[in-house]
Structures are given as C-alpha cells and as structure tokens.
Motif scaffolding. Structure first.
Motif, PDB file in Angstrom:
ATOM      1  N   MET A  67       0.844  -1.246   0.160  1.00 37.47           N
ATOM      2  CA  MET A  67       0.088   0.053   0.106  1.00 37.47           C
ATOM      3  C   MET A  67       0.727   1.261  -0.031  1.00 37.47           C
ATOM      4  SD  MET A  67      -2.758   1.169   2.843  1.00 37.47           S
ATOM      5  CE  MET A  67      -4.271   1.409   1.951  1.00 37.47           C
ATOM      6  N   GLU A  68       1.948   1.189   0.824  1.00 37.00           N
ATOM      7  CA  GLU A  68       2.925   2.342   0.881  1.00 37.00           C
ATOM      8  C   GLU A  68       3.557   2.715  -0.628  1.00 37.00           C
ATOM      9  OE1 GLU A  68       6.869   3.850   3.458  1.00 37.00           O
ATOM     10  OE2 GLU A  68       5.921   1.896   4.048  1.00 37.00           O
ATOM     11  N   ASP A  69       3.951   1.487  -0.983  1.00 34.10           N
ATOM     12  CA  ASP A  69       4.580   1.372  -2.338  1.00 34.10           C
ATOM     13  C   ASP A  69       3.453   2.168  -3.351  1.00 34.10           C
ATOM     14  OD1 ASP A  69       6.966   0.838  -3.537  1.00 34.10           O
ATOM     15  OD2 ASP A  69       6.426  -1.145  -4.014  1.00 34.10           O
ATOM     16  N   SER A  70       2.553   1.743  -3.491  1.00 34.87           N
ATOM     17  CA  SER A  70       1.082   2.539  -4.234  1.00 34.87           C
ATOM     18  C   SER A  70       1.255   3.824  -4.175  1.00 34.87           C
ATOM     19  CB  SER A  70       0.093   1.818  -4.039  1.00 34.87           C
ATOM     20  OG  SER A  70      -0.130   0.415  -4.492  1.00 34.87           O
ATOM     21  N   MET A  71       1.209   4.311  -2.819  1.00 37.18           N
ATOM     22  CA  MET A  71       0.941   5.636  -2.690  1.00 37.18           C
ATOM     23  C   MET A  71       2.319   6.562  -2.938  1.00 37.18           C
ATOM     24  SD  MET A  71      -1.816   6.563  -1.307  1.00 37.18           S
ATOM     25  CE  MET A  71      -2.641   5.187  -2.440  1.00 37.18           C
ATOM     26  N   LEU A  72       3.549   5.897  -2.851  1.00 38.23           N
ATOM     27  CA  LEU A  72       4.783   6.591  -3.390  1.00 38.23           C
ATOM     28  C   LEU A  72       4.623   6.948  -4.865  1.00 38.23           C
ATOM     29  CD1 LEU A  72       7.410   4.802  -0.931  1.00 38.23           C
ATOM     30  CD2 LEU A  72       6.977   7.319  -1.170  1.00 38.23           C
ATOM     31  N   ASP A  73       3.754   6.269  -5.471  1.00 43.93           N
ATOM     32  CA  ASP A  73       3.668   6.501  -7.006  1.00 43.93           C
ATOM     33  C   ASP A  73       3.088   8.101  -7.131  1.00 43.93           C
ATOM     34  OD1 ASP A  73       4.557   3.926  -7.760  1.00 43.93           O
ATOM     35  OD2 ASP A  73       2.327   3.108  -7.977  1.00 43.93           O
ATOM     36  N   PHE A  74       2.669   8.291  -5.849  1.00 45.19           N
ATOM     37  CA  PHE A  74       2.195   9.808  -6.205  1.00 45.19           C
ATOM     38  C   PHE A  74       3.178  10.912  -5.709  1.00 45.19           C
ATOM     39  CE2 PHE A  74      -1.552   6.998  -5.789  1.00 45.19           C
ATOM     40  CZ  PHE A  74      -2.255   7.615  -6.874  1.00 45.19           C
ATOM     41  N   ALA A  75       4.178  10.443  -5.312  1.00 46.87           N
ATOM     42  CA  ALA A  75       5.323  11.310  -4.604  1.00 46.87           C
ATOM     43  C   ALA A  75       6.437  11.945  -5.791  1.00 46.87           C
ATOM     44  CB  ALA A  75       6.167  10.601  -3.597  1.00 46.87           C
ATOM     45  N   SER A  76       6.998  12.788  -5.781  1.00 46.71           N
ATOM     46  CA  SER A  76       7.896  13.122  -6.785  1.00 46.71           C
ATOM     47  C   SER A  76       9.281  12.766  -6.157  1.00 46.71           C
ATOM     48  CB  SER A  76       7.910  14.785  -7.072  1.00 46.71           C
ATOM     49  OG  SER A  76       7.994  15.335  -5.793  1.00 46.71           O
ATOM     50  N   GLU A  77      10.250  12.525  -7.027  1.00 47.76           N
ATOM     51  CA  GLU A  77      11.605  12.322  -6.731  1.00 47.76           C
ATOM     52  C   GLU A  77      11.744  10.842  -5.601  1.00 47.76           C
ATOM     53  OE1 GLU A  77      13.570  15.765  -5.304  1.00 47.76           O
ATOM     54  OE2 GLU A  77      12.614  17.060  -7.160  1.00 47.76           O
ATOM     55  N   VAL A  78      11.028   9.971  -6.127  1.00 43.77           N
ATOM     56  CA  VAL A  78      11.218   8.805  -5.286  1.00 43.77           C
ATOM     57  C   VAL A  78      12.448   7.996  -5.488  1.00 43.77           C
ATOM     58  CG1 VAL A  78      10.094   6.587  -4.922  1.00 43.77           C
ATOM     59  CG2 VAL A  78       8.606   8.519  -5.221  1.00 43.77           C
ATOM     60  N   GLU A  79      13.136   7.412  -4.373  1.00 46.00           N
ATOM     61  CA  GLU A  79      14.406   6.931  -4.465  1.00 46.00           C
ATOM     62  C   GLU A  79      14.139   5.579  -3.738  1.00 46.00           C
ATOM     63  OE1 GLU A  79      17.104   7.993  -5.888  1.00 46.00           O
ATOM     64  OE2 GLU A  79      16.204  10.168  -6.242  1.00 46.00           O
ATOM     65  N   PRO A  80      15.372   4.754  -3.796  1.00 46.74           N
ATOM     66  CA  PRO A  80      15.251   3.398  -3.181  1.00 46.74           C
ATOM     67  C   PRO A  80      14.684   3.520  -1.652  1.00 46.74           C
ATOM     68  CG  PRO A  80      16.694   3.492  -4.833  1.00 46.74           C
ATOM     69  CD  PRO A  80      16.316   4.624  -4.822  1.00 46.74           C
ATOM     70  N   ASN A  81      15.401   4.570  -1.084  1.00 52.16           N
ATOM     71  CA  ASN A  81      15.191   4.688   0.480  1.00 52.16           C
ATOM     72  C   ASN A  81      13.905   5.540   1.103  1.00 52.16           C
ATOM     73  OD1 ASN A  81      16.434   7.227  -0.771  1.00 52.16           O
ATOM     74  ND2 ASN A  81      17.475   7.398   1.267  1.00 52.16           N
ATOM     75  N   SER A  82      13.023   5.920  -0.263  1.00 55.19           N
ATOM     76  CA  SER A  82      11.915   6.641   0.280  1.00 55.19           C
ATOM     77  C   SER A  82      10.831   5.918   1.166  1.00 55.19           C
ATOM     78  CB  SER A  82      11.141   7.006  -1.154  1.00 55.19           C
ATOM     79  OG  SER A  82      11.890   7.909  -2.008  1.00 55.19           O
ATOM     80  N   ARG A  83      10.387   6.538   2.016  1.00 60.08           N
ATOM     81  CA  ARG A  83       9.299   5.879   2.837  1.00 60.08           C
ATOM     82  C   ARG A  83       8.200   7.058   3.130  1.00 60.08           C
ATOM     83  NH1 ARG A  83      10.131   1.526   6.293  1.00 60.08           N
ATOM     84  NH2 ARG A  83       7.713   1.950   6.272  1.00 60.08           N
ATOM     85  N   LEU A  84       7.197   6.574   3.454  1.00 59.75           N
ATOM     86  CA  LEU A  84       5.967   7.430   4.066  1.00 59.75           C
ATOM     87  C   LEU A  84       6.193   7.441   5.459  1.00 59.75           C
ATOM     88  CD1 LEU A  84       2.783   6.584   1.915  1.00 59.75           C
ATOM     89  CD2 LEU A  84       4.421   8.486   1.385  1.00 59.75           C
ATOM     90  N   SER A  85       6.422   8.694   5.937  1.00 61.77           N
ATOM     91  CA  SER A  85       6.862   8.803   7.532  1.00 61.77           C
ATOM     92  C   SER A  85       5.747   8.216   8.386  1.00 61.77           C
ATOM     93  CB  SER A  85       7.338  10.045   7.940  1.00 61.77           C
ATOM     94  OG  SER A  85       6.614  11.030   7.524  1.00 61.77           O
TER      95      SER A  85
END
Length: 106
Positions: A67-85
C-alpha cells in the motif's frame, strides 16, 4: 522515546524526541517540522509525508508495504530509500534515526 533527526531540503536540522508508538510523521507534525504536510493524517492515503530514510537506518525502519509502495507513486523524486513517514512506527531501536525531506511533497 527516540531522538529523530529531520533534515529539511535546505539542510536545516530538527532533532526531536518522539515517544514510542507514534509514527515518524506524528513526531514531525507535533513539533511543526516544515516539509511534512500529512494531508491524510497518517492513513497511508497520500504521499505528503514522504521522507528519505538514511541508508544506515533502512533495515531498522522496515520495508515498505504494498500500500505504501502504491502511494509513493504519487510522490515526486522517489528513491530506493523513500518511505512514507506515517508508516514508520517509533521504537527504542530507532533512537538516532535520520530522515531527509524532499524539496516538494506530492
């Protein structure tokens, strides 16, 4: 309680003591850390609490859920270490955690 360091895009550091059980996002919101909007309030329904977890802390912070991975599709500049805090729960093991904030939130 864990000391979490939030580093803004411009390099400004915020070292905050965050109680166990809260999310990294809640610690930021309660302490007015700029750069984390948290529009959905922590329901993993947006990407406005996007952070970059410092490499040394990735394993302790855990892996992204689908679910978090899906939401990160809406973030800009996603990197391998990106997370939703909002999805990183504070535990004593996270004492010293460092997260960096993107220039813009999704």
């Amino acid at each position: 309680m864990a000391k979490i360091t939030y580093i803004e895009h411009n390099g400004t550091r915020h070292e905050i003591d965050v109680p166990d059980g809260l999310s990294v996002m809640e610690g930021a919101i309660r302490n007015m850390v700029p750069g984390i909007d948290a529009d959905c309030g922590g329901a993993c329904a947006c990407a406005t609490c996007h952070v970059y977890v410092d490499e040394a802390w990735q394993a302790k912070a855990g892996e992204r859920s689908s679910m978090e991975d899906s939401m990160l599709d809406f973030a800009s500049e996603v990197e391998p270490n990106s997370r939703l805090s909002c999805q990183i729960k504070v535990t004593p093991e996270l004492d010293g955690l460092i997260v960096r904030l993107p220039e813009f939130q999704g």
